[in-house]
Write an enzyme that holds these catalytic residues in place. Structure first.
Site, short mmCIF file in Angstrom:
data_model
loop_
_atom_site.label_atom_id
_atom_site.label_comp_id
_atom_site.label_asym_id
_atom_site.label_seq_id
_atom_site.Cartn_x
_atom_site.Cartn_y
_atom_site.Cartn_z
NE ARG A 105 10.25 1.99 -141.99
CZ ARG A 105 11.21 1.95 -141.06
NH1 ARG A 105 11.92 3.04 -140.82
NH2 ARG A 105 11.45 0.85 -140.40
CG ASN A 137 9.38 3.43 -134.67
OD1 ASN A 137 9.08 3.01 -135.77
ND2 ASN A 137 8.49 3.62 -133.70
CG HIS A 236 9.33 -2.08 -148.30
ND1 HIS A 236 9.62 -3.23 -147.60
CD2 HIS A 236 9.03 -1.14 -147.37
CE1 HIS A 236 9.48 -2.99 -146.29
NE2 HIS A 236 9.13 -1.73 -146.14
#
Length: 363
Positions: A105, A137, A236
């Site tokens: 990520r 973030n 994911h």
């Protein structure tokens, strides 16, 4: 508001879209498209956050300004760098498997904000507010300390040679491989940015509330196709998400399997407990495979934006999701191809930027 007016639902290479900004300029321009793109409405589609005109322009620029990278970039200056990065990743994942998703990520969130330049690693300073505290973030992105440790080891081997941006790219690939996913050849030679932008991160990164058209526009702005978007969403299949990111989906959306929603509601209440975690892939949360798409077909996507890829067979992404759910090898191959493309978004090369000594600050 800006609209794209088209005569049909699909635009191909060299097709022309009429982009109209009725709010600020009251004018329209014609723009020739550089790659195929599916418009999810047959006559118009509004852009999300940024005007579609700017999004289209960004896509054109992303396709045109990629620098020259090579897998052999460090073959003479620091041939041991890839092995050092791999060893650091393996050590980190042995300590905490979840870190693999975090490192993947980090690379993704870096590349989507002004290109793959390690800007996400920069701490705030007197000149700018960086990307770490941007809403996508903040309290979410992890792994900075792992990258810092690897960077320190690389610096001992080859001082001032290997960029933090390249370390991010290698660490993402090595994390996926460690968790059972595909490998791919990582081209190297990126340099590190001299600044970062919280504002750019706020508008450039996809959100868990995005619908399918939002996702398509967001990825296309980076020069990534509709199929790339569906494939890269498969990241994911590993990792966790906070209650605050999926609360609306489990309480307010109808395209979710009821018992799945109830199981999540047990620990993610309508209010509070924002930081409680759930696996993005309930089937095999620590294994990189195609279970993410199997979940979507069964209406068990954790995020609203996940399930947007499949909520009926007439969904534009449904055929791709079905294909990935049925054919794991097809997904893994497309994911690797998508990662190669994503890793080449607007890199700094040549004399641009710098090679940071410490990833969190400019030299």
């Amino acid at each position: 508001m800006t609209f794209a007016l088209t005569s049909s639902g699909a635009l191909g290479i060299n097709s022309t879209a009429l982009i109209c900004n009725f709010k600020t300029t009251g004018s329209c321009i014609k723009m020739q498209l550089l790659e195929p793109f599916i418009f999810l409405s047959t006559t118009l589609m509004a852009a999300h956050k940024t005007t579609l005109c700017l999004v289209l322009l960004a896509a054109c620029l992303a396709a045109a300004t990629g620098g020259k990278l090579s897998p052999e970039y460090y073959s003479s200056t620091c041939p041991g760098a890839p092995a050092i990065v791999q060893a650091g990743v393996v050590a980190a994942l042995k300590n905490e498997t979840r870190m693999g998703a975090s490192l993947l990520r980090l690379h993704f969130h870096d590349c989507f904000v002004n290109g793959c330049d390690a800007s996400i690693l920069l701490d705030d300073n007197a000149t700018f507010v960086g990307e770490k505290t941007a809403s996508p973030n903040n309290k979410s992105i992890r792994g900075y300390e792992v990258i810092d440790k690897i960077k320190g080891q690389v610096e001992k081997e080859c001082p001032g040679v290997v960029s933090c941006a390249d370390i991010l790219a290698l660490a993402a690939r090595d994390s996926v491989v460690y968790l059972g996913g595909p490998s791919w050849e990582v081209s190297l030679g990126r340099r590190d940015s001299l600044n970062a932008s919280k504002e750019a991160a706020e508008v450039s990164l996809p959100e868990p509330t995005f619908n399918l058209s939002d996702l398509a526009v967001n990825f296309w702005a980076q020069g990534l196709s509709f199929r790339d978007m569906v494939a890269l969403s498969g990241a994911h299949t590993i990792g966790m998400a906070r209650c605050t990111t999926f609360r609306d989906h489990i309480y307010n959306d109808s395209d979710i399997e009821p018992s799945f929603a109830r199981s999540l509601q047990q620990f993610c209440p309508p209010r509070g407990h924002d930081d409680v975690l759930a696996p993005l892939d309930l089937r095999t949360p620590a294994q990189f495979d195609n279970s993410y798409y199997v979940n979507l077909v069964n209406y068990k996507g954790l995020l609203h934006s996940d399930q947007e890829l499949f909520h009926g067979e007439d969904n534009p992404a449904a055929a791709i999701v079905r294909n990935y759910a049925d054919e794991p090898a097809v997904f893994l191959d497309d994911f690797a191809k998508g990662m190669i493309k994503m890793g080449e978004i607007k890199p700094l090369t040549g004399s641009a930027g710098e090679i940071r000594k410490f990833c969190g600050k400019v030299n």
